[in-house]
Design an enzyme around this catalytic site. Structure first.
Site, PDB file in Angstrom:
ATOM      1  N   HIS A  91      -8.151  36.586  -1.321  1.00  0.00           N
ATOM      2  CA  HIS A  91      -7.334  35.752  -2.550  1.00  0.00           C
ATOM      3  C   HIS A  91      -7.269  34.346  -2.114  1.00  0.00           C
ATOM      4  O   HIS A  91      -6.677  33.840  -3.352  1.00  0.00           O
ATOM      5  CB  HIS A  91      -5.851  37.014  -1.918  1.00  0.00           C
ATOM      6  N   TYR A 118      -8.224  40.126   3.417  1.00  0.00           N
ATOM      7  CA  TYR A 118      -7.345  40.251   2.622  1.00  0.00           C
ATOM      8  C   TYR A 118      -6.825  38.600   2.303  1.00  0.00           C
ATOM      9  O   TYR A 118      -7.277  38.126   1.001  1.00  0.00           O
ATOM     10  CB  TYR A 118      -6.207  41.316   2.714  1.00  0.00           C
ATOM     11  N   TYR A 169       3.717  34.147  -8.384  1.00  0.00           N
ATOM     12  CA  TYR A 169       3.427  35.160  -7.585  1.00  0.00           C
ATOM     13  C   TYR A 169       3.392  35.400  -6.420  1.00  0.00           C
ATOM     14  O   TYR A 169       2.613  34.360  -5.974  1.00  0.00           O
ATOM     15  CB  TYR A 169       1.989  36.244  -8.579  1.00  0.00           C
ATOM     16  N   TRP A 220     -12.144  43.135  -9.495  1.00  0.00           N
ATOM     17  CA  TRP A 220     -10.951  42.798  -8.715  1.00  0.00           C
ATOM     18  C   TRP A 220     -11.343  44.513  -7.313  1.00  0.00           C
ATOM     19  O   TRP A 220     -10.856  44.248  -6.218  1.00  0.00           O
ATOM     20  CB  TRP A 220      -9.812  41.927  -9.164  1.00  0.00           C
ATOM     21  N   TRP A 221     -10.005  45.206  -8.505  1.00  0.00           N
ATOM     22  CA  TRP A 221     -10.037  46.360  -7.357  1.00  0.00           C
ATOM     23  C   TRP A 221     -10.988  46.892  -7.074  1.00  0.00           C
ATOM     24  O   TRP A 221     -10.895  47.272  -5.874  1.00  0.00           O
ATOM     25  CB  TRP A 221      -9.100  47.514  -8.614  1.00  0.00           C
TER      26      TRP A 221
END
Length: 108
Positions: A26, A22, A45, A80-81
């Site tokens: 990112h 993960y 964010y 992206w999902w």
């Protein structure tokens, strides 16, 4: 009177053993996704991990007049999902499962 910046928080969940992957994904965030997030009015964010529960806690700010609700229709968001679906809990269509967080305290 001008509109104020909106702050949102929500929780997501990683699958076991996927913490490093993960972070790696990112850290290599696609420039076109970053552009789409900025264009939608998202800024400042952050995503935090609770290593014990694998819960991800996201906090973001939305500029006045934001278009964040249009992101699910954007092809780069959907790609992206799909890219992230194998390492986190997702809904049908691969959108990450999100649980909204209730603001309890803010200190500026």
């Amino acid at each position: 009177m001008s509109e104020q910046v909106i702050q949102r928080g929500f929780r997501m969940k990683l699958k076991p053993g996927m913490t490093e992957e993960y972070k790696r994904r990112h850290d290599a965030l696609w420039p076109e996704l970053a552009d789409a997030l900025h264009a939608a009015g998202i800024h400042d964010y952050s995503i935090f991990l609770d290593e014990e529960s694998l819960a991800l806690f996201a906090v973001l700010k939305l500029r006045p007049g934001h278009a964040a609700d249009t992101l699910p229709q954007q092809p780069v968001m959907r790609r992206w999902w799909d890219h992230m679906a194998d390492i986190m809990e997702v809904e049908p269509g691969n959108r990450p499962r999100e649980w909204p967080l209730q603001p309890m305290f803010y200190f500026a």
